[in-house]
Design a protein around this motif. Structure first.
Motif, PDB file in Angstrom:
ATOM      1  N   ASN A   1      -0.413 -15.464   1.199  1.00 52.90           N
ATOM      2  CA  ASN A   1       1.079 -15.481   1.024  1.00 52.90           C
ATOM      3  C   ASN A   1       1.355 -14.433  -0.333  1.00 52.90           C
ATOM      4  N   SER A   2       0.364 -14.018  -0.968  1.00 60.21           N
ATOM      5  CA  SER A   2       0.852 -13.235  -2.103  1.00 60.21           C
ATOM      6  C   SER A   2       0.763 -11.848  -1.799  1.00 60.21           C
ATOM      7  N   VAL A   3       1.652 -10.979  -2.356  1.00 60.17           N
ATOM      8  CA  VAL A   3       1.751  -9.598  -2.311  1.00 60.17           C
ATOM      9  C   VAL A   3       1.906  -9.029  -3.678  1.00 60.17           C
ATOM     10  N   LYS A   4       0.923  -8.207  -3.812  1.00 66.30           N
ATOM     11  CA  LYS A   4       1.000  -7.221  -5.250  1.00 66.30           C
ATOM     12  C   LYS A   4       1.208  -5.882  -4.789  1.00 66.30           C
ATOM     13  N   ARG A   5       2.131  -5.272  -5.847  1.00 65.56           N
ATOM     14  CA  ARG A   5       2.498  -3.877  -5.522  1.00 65.56           C
ATOM     15  C   ARG A   5       1.643  -3.207  -6.653  1.00 65.56           C
TER      16      ARG A   5
ATOM     17  N   ASN B   1      -3.191  14.859  -2.071  1.00 69.74           N
ATOM     18  CA  ASN B   1      -3.742  13.399  -1.611  1.00 69.74           C
ATOM     19  C   ASN B   1      -4.412  12.937  -2.905  1.00 69.74           C
ATOM     20  N   PHE B   2      -4.271  11.643  -3.201  1.00 69.31           N
ATOM     21  CA  PHE B   2      -4.886  11.087  -4.114  1.00 69.31           C
ATOM     22  C   PHE B   2      -5.653   9.719  -3.632  1.00 69.31           C
ATOM     23  N   ASN B   3      -6.171   9.173  -4.677  1.00 69.70           N
ATOM     24  CA  ASN B   3      -7.098   8.133  -4.272  1.00 69.70           C
ATOM     25  C   ASN B   3      -6.850   7.048  -5.241  1.00 69.70           C
ATOM     26  N   TYR B   4      -6.751   5.853  -4.908  1.00 70.49           N
ATOM     27  CA  TYR B   4      -6.576   4.803  -5.596  1.00 70.49           C
ATOM     28  C   TYR B   4      -7.456   3.611  -5.343  1.00 70.49           C
ATOM     29  N   VAL B   5      -7.804   2.933  -6.551  1.00 66.12           N
ATOM     30  CA  VAL B   5      -8.732   1.822  -6.538  1.00 66.12           C
ATOM     31  C   VAL B   5      -8.202   0.571  -6.817  1.00 66.12           C
ATOM     32  N   ILE B   6      -8.314  -0.404  -5.937  1.00 66.74           N
ATOM     33  CA  ILE B   6      -7.869  -1.668  -5.914  1.00 66.74           C
ATOM     34  C   ILE B   6      -9.092  -2.607  -6.500  1.00 66.74           C
TER      35      ILE B   6
ATOM     36  N   ILE C   1      -3.232  -3.647   3.230  1.00 61.64           N
ATOM     37  CA  ILE C   1      -2.914  -2.571   2.404  1.00 61.64           C
ATOM     38  C   ILE C   1      -1.851  -1.959   2.935  1.00 61.64           C
ATOM     39  N   SER C   2      -0.676  -1.596   2.129  1.00 62.62           N
ATOM     40  CA  SER C   2       0.331  -0.817   3.033  1.00 62.62           C
ATOM     41  C   SER C   2       0.778   0.306   1.646  1.00 62.62           C
ATOM     42  N   VAL C   3       1.072   1.519   2.475  1.00 61.18           N
ATOM     43  CA  VAL C   3       1.313   2.554   1.537  1.00 61.18           C
ATOM     44  C   VAL C   3       2.672   3.102   1.644  1.00 61.18           C
ATOM     45  N   TYR C   4       3.605   3.289   1.093  1.00 62.44           N
ATOM     46  CA  TYR C   4       4.974   3.881   1.420  1.00 62.44           C
ATOM     47  C   TYR C   4       5.556   4.630  -0.006  1.00 62.44           C
ATOM     48  N   PHE C   5       6.393   5.240   0.519  1.00 62.97           N
ATOM     49  CA  PHE C   5       7.285   6.157  -0.388  1.00 62.97           C
ATOM     50  C   PHE C   5       8.530   5.380  -0.905  1.00 62.97           C
ATOM     51  N   GLU C   6       8.746   5.183  -1.744  1.00 58.68           N
ATOM     52  CA  GLU C   6      10.095   4.505  -2.396  1.00 58.68           C
ATOM     53  C   GLU C   6      10.879   5.328  -3.295  1.00 58.68           C
ATOM     54  N   PRO C   7      11.916   5.779  -2.766  1.00 59.18           N
ATOM     55  CA  PRO C   7      12.921   6.394  -3.529  1.00 59.18           C
ATOM     56  C   PRO C   7      12.903   6.005  -5.030  1.00 59.18           C
ATOM     57  N   LYS C   8      13.155   7.185  -5.665  1.00 62.25           N
ATOM     58  CA  LYS C   8      13.204   6.820  -7.134  1.00 62.25           C
ATOM     59  C   LYS C   8      14.674   6.074  -7.446  1.00 62.25           C
TER      60      LYS C   8
ATOM     61  N   GLU D   1       0.753  -1.483  -1.600  1.00 58.94           N
ATOM     62  CA  GLU D   1       1.027  -3.165  -1.646  1.00 58.94           C
ATOM     63  C   GLU D   1      -0.183  -3.727  -1.143  1.00 58.94           C
ATOM     64  N   GLU D   2      -0.824  -4.718  -1.835  1.00 59.88           N
ATOM     65  CA  GLU D   2      -1.793  -5.431  -1.553  1.00 59.88           C
ATOM     66  C   GLU D   2      -1.456  -6.740  -1.088  1.00 59.88           C
TER      67      GLU D   2
END
Lengths: 186, 530
Positions: free
Chosen positions: B179-183, B195-200, B211-218, B174-175
């Motif tokens: 007040n805006s949040v972009k996932r 491990n992986f790398n992600y570019v925003i 930035i926030s990282v989380y696992f969301e259940p499928k 999440e970015e």
């Protein structure tokens, strides 16, 4: 002539292997989604387990269900199919006195039936080919576990206490089934 | 003695719409108060810790201290006290190392005491497999010129995160900007195990991004978001880093230019190279405009040329000087249909120069040098409209049978245009230059003899069409030009013998003008002969 038959058998074997490998990925996704739905239905059943501590019973849950261990996909299929059959059998009992919603029970049964339909062809093929490395111990333990559940419900006459206890066990079963779907990989 | 409290802690699965997700403090779910429980339990999972907290509904009664108990549903076991949560004043307890079996259901009980009296007693149930969301992974963010790189690291060695559980989760990033949040959902092939790398990218400059990282259940489950990590995106790094490079490039370019110029100057001084200022005409670019737009050549004066066919009866010299009727007849001017007056130039014909013997045989009128050339006539300028082909004249016979021929070329001098005005007023006066050494000029006694045949028009704008039905000889091209006139002499031509030139001079009113080079301009006045 012999070569033709041999070639056809080889092609059939390759195609079946390909079909099976492809089906595992789809099966994993379908099974996982269906199990999640079943869990949600179980949670919708009214339950206050903390109120029925006296009705607790040791059903001798198999060790395979207590601790995470490695399964081959063929073994996972067999275990899953057995468990689904047993759960389906339990839920077909009369739970009217437990206060459970009949609609929810029907939905649960539908989901279980769909899962069994998906696993049955693969399960039969595995049984025919005898590709499973798991012995009969695991299946025996499972059958004993579910026998105890059925016996418990019958002794409690399917009251609320028994329903709450069985509900908790079913939640545990579905959680274990979800973990087994992780082994359905190509 | 524990009072059994009707504290219901219904599973949170049916409470998803009411579950709130704290972006800052991690995951927590609330057990709704569906009974007369005196407290409400909250389970938080953060940094691999399971924190159970409770909140009293009746705030008027505040216990002095709390004690937490628990048990499991799979076995008929007694309640067990949490050692770290005995007579605590806080309203939460860390159960990370207590509740380890994720497949079982735990029953919790909180007892609140005040002055050794139980004032609060509430219970709850938690099924960790379903209730406890997956802890978010650790990650690092790195600022680049125009993007932010998020490096996500998994801790698969943790027993609390079984690898097989990861298959049920999707990683999200999440970015947060204002007040805006972009996932963002990283595309991870297979399961989440590495491990992986992600570019925003596509970031707004000078904006604070968290930035926030989380696992969301499928499947629909709770989400445990990681704490936010923020950074101020500064894209000016690129410009700042490029400024020194730009300055360095300019300096290097200046140095190179200075080196080149100094090298050229040194070489010039020592004479190794020689620089010239005078360029050849080919490199003269001053008149570039002339090159680009060259001046058009002046239009050439055009004149129409007509071919005049003159048929003339072949004459044969009968050597009879007395009979000149034929010549007279020929010299009679004829007026053609076009209103032109034709003047014939008659006279004794000298022997043709082609036959020198015939010239020598000419006893009476040996007036020309056998080797004489054609009468010299100033060669006209190469002007097409005034050009006259010096072809055989109409008075020339092609035959070389020994008859005498008069040679002459008719010409129109374009340079005489200016001079032609002076001759315009001369009526009946035609001036032409003839090499007397090559022609025979004879003054005619009769008026008719004064008629000569000319092959050029008297008017500058006219085109002479001379036709002589009796002539059979070839034609002569006659050109007419506007404003040109022929400086012709009087149309009487005399075949002069050099010895008779002076004697005949008194008989005529002609005047000779010596033009040098053996040419004499004879002006014959026709009036004297008429």
């Amino acid at each position: 002539m012999t070569y033709r038959c041999l070639l056809q058998m080889v092609l059939l074997l390759c195609l079946s292997t390909t079909a099976l490998s492809r089906s595992y990925s789809l099966l994993r996704f379908q099974q996982g989604l269906s199990l999640e739905v079943c869990q949600n239905f179980l949670w919708q059943l009214p339950s206050t387990p903390q109120h029925y501590l006296e009705a607790r019973m040791d059903f001798q849950v198999p060790e395979e269900m207590k601790q995470a261990q490695q399964f081959q996909k063929e073994d996972a299929v067999l275990v899953m199919y057995e468990m689904l059959q047993q759960i389906f059998s339990i839920l077909t009992r009369d739970f009217s006195s437990t206060g459970w919603s009949d609609t929810i029970i029907e939905h649960l049964l539908e989901e279980l039936y769909g899962q069994m339909n998906r696993l049955e062809p693969i399960q039969k093929e595995i049984m025919q080919k005898q590709t499973s490395t798991m012995g009969d111990t695991t299946v025996l333990h499972l059958r004993k576990y579910y026998f105890n559940l059925g016996k418990y419900l019958k002794s409690k006459e399917h009251n609320r206490c028994a329903g709450a206890v069985v509900q908790v066990q079913l939640l545990r079963n579905f959680s274990f089934l979800k973990s087994l779907t992780g082994y359905l990989r190509d | 003695m524990l009072l059994s409290q009707n504290v219901s802690a219904i599973g949170p699965l049916n409470l998803y719409p009411m579950v709130h997700i704290s972006l800052v403090f991690g995951i927590s779910y609330v057990v709704p108060d569906l009974s007369d429980e005196s407290c409400t339990f909250k389970m938080r999972f953060r940094n691999f810790q399971s924190i159970l907290s409770w909140e009293l509904k009746n705030r008027s009664i505040v216990p002095a201290h709390y004690t937490l108990w628990y048990t499991i549903m799979s076995k008929p076991e007694d309640m067990k006290v949490v050692k770290d949560c005995i007579n605590i004043t806080r309203s939460f307890c860390d159960l990370t190392d207590v509740w380890v079996n994720t497949t079982d259901m735990y029953i919790s009980q909180v007892v609140g005491y005040r002055e050794n009296a139980v004032v609060v007693n509430c219970m709850g149930s938690f099924f960790l497999v379903s209730d406890k969301p997956l802890d978010p992974p650790k990650f690092e963010i790195v600022d680049f010129t125009n993007n932010i790189s998020v490096n996500v690291k998994f801790q698969l060695d943790s027993p609390r995160i079984p690898s097989e559980e990861l298959q049920f989760y999707l990683a999200f990033i999440e970015e947060h900007a204002g007040n805006s949040v972009k996932r963002h959902q990283p595309q991870i092939t297979g399961n989440i195990t590495e491990n992986f790398n992600y570019v925003i990218d596509k970031l707004i400059p000078n904006t604070n991004y968290c930035i926030s990282v989380y696992f969301e259940p499928k499947y629909p489950r709770k989400i445990n978001r990681s704490p936010l990590k923020c950074t101020l995106f500064r894209p000016r790094r690129e410009s700042e880093s490029s400024e020194p490079a730009t300055i360095g490039g300019i300096i290097i370019l200046f140095l190179l230019t200075a080196v080149c110029v100094s090298t050229v100057m040194v070489l010039k001084r020592i004479g190794y190279i020689c620089l010239r200022n005078d360029f050849p005409e080919a490199l003269n670019f001053y008149k570039l405009s002339v090159w680009v737009f060259p001046e058009l050549p002046p239009l050439e004066k055009m004149a129409t040329v007509e071919v005049i066919h003159i048929t003339r009866k072949k004459k044969e010299w009968n050597y009879n000087y007395d009979d000149e009727s034929d010549i007279e007849n020929e010299a009679a001017p004829r007026v053609n249909s076009g209103g032109y007056t034709k003047h014939g130039l008659t006279g004794r014909l000298c022997p043709a120069s082609t036959t020198s013997a015939s010239l020598e045989d000419c006893s009476l009128e040996d007036c020309s040098d056998p080797s004489a050339e054609e009468p010299y006539l100033p060669e006209p300028k190469r002007d097409a409209e005034t050009r006259v082909a010096p072809g055989p004249g109409p008075w020339q016979s092609e035959g070389t049978s020994g008859g005498y021929q008069m040679r002459g070329t008719l010409w129109q001098d374009p340079t005489s245009e200016e001079d032609s005005d002076s001759t315009e007023g001369s009526e009946g006066r035609i001036v032409f230059n003839v090499n007397l050494n090559s022609v025979c000029v004879r003054a005619l006694e009769d008026d008719k003899d004064s008629e000569v045949t000319l092959m050029s028009p008297s008017r500058p704008e006219d085109t002479a069409v001379l036709e002589d039905l009796n002539e059979t000889e070839s034609s002569l091209l006659v050109a007419s030009e506007e404003g040109t006139q022929l400086p012709f002499t009087d149309p009487s031509m005399e075949c002069l013998r050099p010895q008779d030139a002076l004697s005949d001079k008194s008989d005529t009113s002609e005047s000779d003008v010596d033009m040098g080079d053996g040419y004499i301009v004879r002006q014959v006045n026709l009036k004297n002969f008429n």
